[in-house]
Design a protein around this motif. Structure first.
Motif, short mmCIF file in Angstrom:
data_model
loop_
_atom_site.label_atom_id
_atom_site.label_comp_id
_atom_site.label_asym_id
_atom_site.label_seq_id
_atom_site.Cartn_x
_atom_site.Cartn_y
_atom_site.Cartn_z
N MET A 209 59.64 48.34 20.28
CA MET A 209 60.72 48.79 21.15
C MET A 209 61.20 50.19 20.75
O MET A 209 61.51 51.02 21.61
CB MET A 209 61.87 47.81 21.12
CG MET A 209 61.67 46.56 21.95
SD MET A 209 61.34 46.90 23.71
CE MET A 209 62.74 47.93 24.16
N ARG A 210 61.25 50.43 19.46
CA ARG A 210 61.65 51.77 19.00
C ARG A 210 60.72 52.83 19.54
O ARG A 210 61.16 53.89 20.03
CB ARG A 210 61.66 51.78 17.47
CG ARG A 210 61.99 53.13 16.85
CD ARG A 210 61.99 53.01 15.34
NE ARG A 210 61.91 54.31 14.68
CZ ARG A 210 61.75 54.46 13.37
NH1 ARG A 210 61.65 53.40 12.59
NH2 ARG A 210 61.68 55.67 12.85
N GLU A 213 61.16 53.09 23.56
CA GLU A 213 62.41 53.76 23.97
C GLU A 213 62.38 55.24 23.62
O GLU A 213 62.84 56.07 24.42
CB GLU A 213 63.60 53.05 23.32
CG GLU A 213 63.83 51.65 23.88
CD GLU A 213 64.87 50.86 23.12
OE1 GLU A 213 65.43 49.93 23.71
OE2 GLU A 213 65.11 51.16 21.93
N THR A 214 61.81 55.57 22.47
CA THR A 214 61.75 56.98 22.08
C THR A 214 60.85 57.77 23.01
O THR A 214 61.20 58.88 23.46
CB THR A 214 61.24 57.11 20.63
OG1 THR A 214 62.11 56.42 19.75
CG2 THR A 214 61.15 58.58 20.22
N ARG A 217 62.50 58.12 26.40
CA ARG A 217 63.64 59.03 26.32
C ARG A 217 63.17 60.48 26.33
O ARG A 217 63.81 61.36 26.95
CB ARG A 217 64.44 58.74 25.05
CG ARG A 217 65.79 59.48 24.98
CD ARG A 217 66.53 59.16 23.69
NE ARG A 217 66.63 57.73 23.49
CZ ARG A 217 66.09 57.08 22.46
NH1 ARG A 217 65.39 57.74 21.55
NH2 ARG A 217 66.24 55.79 22.33
N GLY A 222 64.10 55.69 30.68
CA GLY A 222 64.24 54.57 29.76
C GLY A 222 63.87 53.29 30.46
O GLY A 222 63.60 53.28 31.68
N PRO A 223 63.82 52.18 29.74
CA PRO A 223 63.50 50.91 30.39
C PRO A 223 64.54 50.53 31.44
O PRO A 223 65.74 50.67 31.20
CB PRO A 223 63.51 49.90 29.22
CG PRO A 223 63.37 50.73 27.98
CD PRO A 223 64.03 52.03 28.29
N VAL A 226 65.27 45.20 29.63
CA VAL A 226 64.53 44.59 28.53
C VAL A 226 64.87 43.11 28.55
O VAL A 226 66.02 42.73 28.33
CB VAL A 226 64.90 45.21 27.17
CG1 VAL A 226 64.16 44.49 26.04
CG2 VAL A 226 64.59 46.71 27.15
#
Length: 344
Positions: A209-210, A213-214, A217, A222-223, A226
Motif C-alpha cells: 500500500m505504501r 499510494e506513493t 500521489r 490516489g486510490p 481501499v
C-alpha cells in the motif's frame, strides 16, 4: 556386498606415498613440495579407488561442515513457495554445500527440537525462513551460528535479512495502471489486510500500500477506495467487488493477491463487465492462478526462487552481505490491463 569406504590411507598406500603427502594433494594445498608426477599419481589413484573425503572428520578438525539447516514454518509443504527451497538447494550445490530442510508448523517446541537435532548432526549455518513476510524472533539457540533470515524480519536478533521488495512492487502495480491511462477510479481490494486477527495489517499489505499510494500521489491522484479484507480466500474479493459494484463502476482494480483477483473476476462476470475492456485488474504474487485465469492475469511476482538463492549466497559469501536485502518483484504482464473504457 558393498565394499567398505576407501580411506586416505588406502590412496596413499596404492600411490606409494605417505599419508601426509596424499592429504596435501587431495586437499589442494600447495605449501608442501610435491613433484608434479607424484601429485598426478595421487589424484589418479584417488579417482581409480573412488575416494571421497570424510567430511564429518574434516568438520571435527575445522569446525566447518558445509551443512546448512533450513528451518521454516510451512514452506516445505507448500508447492507455490517451495521454489524458495529449490533456489536454496541449487545455490548450495553450486557452493558444494548440503541443505537439510525441516518444518515446524509454527510450533516453538517443535522448532527448538529440530534445531537441536540439526546441531547434533553438525549443521553449522542456518536459514530461518517464513512462508510469508512477517516479524519473527529466532530462538536464542541460533545466536552463536551464522544465520540469514529468509522472508522474515527480527527486531532483537541481528542477522542478514532477505525479503521481497514489496514497497517497489506496489509502485510497479500502480505504474502499470498509470501507464495504461488509468488515473481515476482505481480501487484497492484487500488493502493492508487490516482485520480483527491482524489489526493494522500485515507486512506485505502495509508495504504494498505504501508503494501504491506513493506512486499514485506522484501522478496527482490516489486510490478511489481501499477495501480492507483478509486475502486467503477468493470469496473475500468476490464480496468486496460485488458490494463496490452496487455503488459505482471502477476503472481499475488492484488486488492484493491472486486469490482475491479470482473472486474479483467472478464478481465482474456476474455484473456483465469484461476484463480488461470494461475494468482492468492487476494483482500480486503471480501464483498459478494468474496464468490459469481468462483473460490471463497481470501480476507482480513474488521472487521465491531468488529469495532462496540470495539467502544461501549471503551464507556462503558473507563479505557480500547487507543487513537488509530486498529482492525485486518482477511484473508479469498478461491480458488483464488495458486503457480505460473511455479511452478505447
Amino acid at each position: 556386498m558393498q565394499s567398505s569406504r576407501v580411506t586416505l590411507a588406502d590412496v596413499a598406500r596404492k600411490a606409494g606415498v605417505s599419508r601426509t603427502a596424499a592429504s596435501f594433494v587431495l586437499s589442494g594445498r600447495t605449501d608442501m613440495r610435491i613433484a608434479a608426477a607424484t601429485r598426478q599419481r595421487v589424484l589418479d589413484t584417488a579417482a581409480e579407488l573412488g575416494y571421497r573425503p570424510n567430511l564429518t572428520a574434516r568438520g571435527l578438525r575445522t569446525n566447518v561442515t558445509g551443512v546448512i539447516g533450513l528451518i521454516s514454518d510451512t514452506i516445505a509443504t507448500t508447492p507455490y513457495a517451495g521454489e524458495v527451497i529449490r533456489g536454496a538447494l541449487d545455490t548450495a550445490r553450486e557452493h558444494d554445500r548440503l541443505v537439510l530442510v525441516a518444518e515446524t508448523s509454527d510450533d516453538h517446541e517443535i522448532e527448538h527440537g529440530l534445531i537441536q537435532q540439526m546441531l547434533d548432526r553438525s549443521v553449522d549455518a542456518f536459514l530461518y525462513a517464513s512462508m510469508f513476510t512477517q516479524e519473527r524472533e529466532p530462538p536464542a539457540l541460533l545466536r552463536d551460528y551464522p544465520v540469514v533470515l529468509l522472508n522474515c524480519m527480527a527486531t532483537s536478533f541481528s542477522a542478514p535479512t532477505v525479503v521481497p521488495d514489496e514497497i517497489r512492487a506496489g509502485h510497479t502495480a500502480a505504474r502499470a495502471l498509470l501507464d495504461a491511462g488509468h488515473t481515476d477510479g482505481i480501487h484497492v481490494i484487500g488493502g493492508r489486510h487490516d482485520t480483527v486477527t491482524t489489526p493494522g495489517g500485515v507486512v506485505a499489505g502495509r508495504e504494498r500500500m505504501r508503494g501504491i499510494e506513493t506512486e499514485l500521489r506522484k501522478a496527482g491522484t490516489g486510490p478511489a477506495s481501499v477495501i480492507e479484507c483478509a486475502w486467503h480466500v477468493p470469496d473475500h474479493g468476490y464480496r468486496a467487488v460485488s458490494d463496490l459494484l452496487g455503488e459505482r463502476r471502477p476503472s481499475a482494480l488492484i488486488c492484493m493477491n491472486d486469490r482475491l483477483a479470482f473472486g474479483v473476476y467472478q464478481a465482474l462476470q456476474e455484473h456483465h463487465l469484461r476484463v480488461p475492456e470494461d475494468v482492468s485488474v492487476i494483482s500480486f504474487d503471480d501464483s498459478d492462478l494468474a496464468s490459469w485465469l481468462r483473460p490471463a492475469l497481470t501480476s507482480v511476482a513474488l521472487p521465491h526462487y531468488e529469495l532462496g538463492r540470495t539467502a544461501v549466497t549471503l551464507l556462503t559469501e558473507p563479505e557480500h552481505g547487507r543487513s537488509l536485502l530486498r529482492v525485486p518483484m518482477p511484473l508479469r504482464s498478461r491480458a488483464s490491463v488495458a486503457p480505460p473504457a473511455s479511452f478505447s
